[in-house]
Design an enzyme around this catalytic site. Structure first.
Site: not given
Length: 485
Positions: A179, A254, A288, A389
């Site tokens: 997906k 992750e 990231c 973030e």
């Protein structure tokens, strides 16, 4: 000659066939640089997902017992096909993400290397024998694939994140339901096209695009899916973990990052500035592992800012498909609004704007989601940018005086993915790298994403590792076989 078929409507790939979604509906895929629709993707739902699960379940017994050498051969062929179709795939990535084409090409090359690495690891799934407690007993351990896997991937690295999931899964003998992110389905479609040409059998790799809630809930609730592998935000990861717990599914994740980059006064300042510029603004800061917090020792603050402003000011903003572009658009309007809100919040709480802080006018692309490479200094802990973030082209600078102080600040977060240190002091590099609570630490180095090393974080940045000598472990179960003779 390209082996990728040009298509405008991306269908679902289930049991080796390209099929229409049961809903008959498609959604738009938009180029973030221009706002133009570049393709349409199938709006799959729980009904399509069930078909994909069924296909992966029935393909598993044959694929899981196929000799490792055969699985490796197929993956080596896929690696080669990725390289042969580099230009087409890179263009798709740039169209859907806005990523500069040079960076998209690097992503394709890295994905091919990652596929090749896992092809070779398929032949190294070793068992072991164990000395038994009695003479007439034999103990051995074999390692077997966990079962059908659901792989859920993000938009910022749409090809490499797909490959990081499916290559080790297929190498280990698992089948996959994939997906990809709704914003960037194109390169996942191309991977499935090439996988079929490489010889991946029907049902071993399946692709479902569409409603993330309906697809995700179906994948998590079906007992035939034995593992979830996910890259994305920490809030979504936590929700998936809760759902996976109902069936004790295996998970590897992750998740988000909030990376510190620490520059000590004895660092090579030119190297530190060049590295900070590269890692912070790569893919428009939408990575990231890019540094969200840059800590500079007080004694070199002014020198660092002069050099950093000069380098950041030279970065060219534009459409990723245009030549010599360093920073493309943000990938969505929501991403742009988040960046703007972080900058406005910081400035409202006392931050100083060094450069940027605006939406630039890019000729020919007035509908694009562009934001100027930005430097903020005088950052404090009350600001959003210190705690969340940002995922955009904004560098925030905080000063520090002592080693202990900066380690404490760097560790003061729920995240623990990547961290960076710049220093010439060997002893300091050892002390600080070991004290930092992160899954990966670069010392005078920003190249953490290499297939030879394990990639992943600690704390709320995830669990499990991708790449490295143990990269298949998350897709394998250990079985003890005890025999009396």
């Amino acid at each position: 000659m390209s082996l990728i078929t040009k298509i405008e409507n991306y269908k679902l790939y289930i049991n080796g066939e390209w099929i229409e979604p049961i809903s008959g509906e498609y959604f738009d895929v938009v180029n973030p640089a221009s706002g133009e629709v570049v393709s349409k993707a199938a709006a799959g739902d729980e009904r399509d997902t069930k078909k994909a699960i069924e296909a992966s379940y029935h393909a598993f017994p044959e694929w899981s017992t196929k000799p490792a050498a055969e699985r490796a051969r197929i993956l080596r062929r896929l690696s080669q096909l990725l390289l042969e179709n580099e230009a087409d795939i890179a263009r798709t990535i740039s169209l859907e993400v806005g990523k500069p084409i040079q960076q998209a090409i690097i992503e394709v090359k890295g994905s091919a290397e990652y596929t090749l690495w896992n092809a070779e690891e398929a032949r190294r799934i070793y068992g072991e024998t164990i000395p038994a407690p009695i003479r007439n007993k034999r103990l051995k351990v074999i390692r077997q694939p966990v079962g059908p896997v659901a792989a859920i991937t993000p938009w910022n690295f749409p090809l490499s994140m797909v490959i990081r999931k499916i290559a080790p899964a297929l190498a280990a003998g698992c089948t996959v339901v994939l997906k990809p992110a709704e914003l960037t389905p194109g390169s996942a479609v191309q991977v499935c096209q090439l996988a079929k040409q490489a010889g991946v059998p029907a049902g071993v790799l399946n692709l479902v695009t569409g409603n993330p809630v309906k697809i995700g809930e179906t994948l998590l609730s079906d007992k035939r899916i034995r593992k979830i592998t996910f890259t994305g935000s920490t809030p979504v990861g936590k929700q998936l973990l809760k759902q996976a717990a109902d069936q004790v599914k295996r998970v590897s994740m992750e998740l988000g990052g909030h990376a510190p980059l620490i520059v000590f006064e004895d660092a090579d300042l030119e190297q530190a500035v060049a590295s900070a510029t590269q890692v912070k603004f790569y893919n428009s800061g939408q990575t990231c592992i890019c540094p969200n917090r840059i800590y500079v020792q007080s004694s070199i603050k002014e020198s660092f800012l002069v050099l950093f402003k000069e380098r950041v000011g030279a970065l060219k903003v534009g459409n990723g498909l245009d030549g010599n572009v360093d920073v493309g658009p943000l990938t969505s309007k929501n991403a742009l609004e988040k960046v703007k809100s972080h900058v406005e919040d910081a400035l409202g709480k006392g931050a100083t704007l060094i450069i940027g802080g605006k939406e630039p006018v890019v000729e020919g692309y007035k509908e694009g989601y562009f934001y100027s490479p930005t430097i903020l200094c005088d950052i404090n802990e009350s600001m959003l940018i210190s705690n969340e973030e940002t995922f955009g082209p904004v560098a925030s600078i905080t000063t520090f005086d002592s080693e202990d102080e900066v380690v404490e600040k760097a560790n003061n977060t729920d995240y623990g993915l990547a961290a960076y240190i710049f220093t010439k002091d060997l002893s300091r590099s050892v002390r600080v790298s070991e004290a930092l609570e992160y899954g990966m630490v670069g010392i005078n180095d920003i190249g953490l994403a290499v297939v030879e090393g394990p990639f992943g974080g600690v704390k709320e940045s995830g669990m499990g590792r991708e790449g490295g000598p143990n990269g298949l472990n998350d897709f394998l179960e250990s079985k003890l076989i005890s025999t009396l003779i």
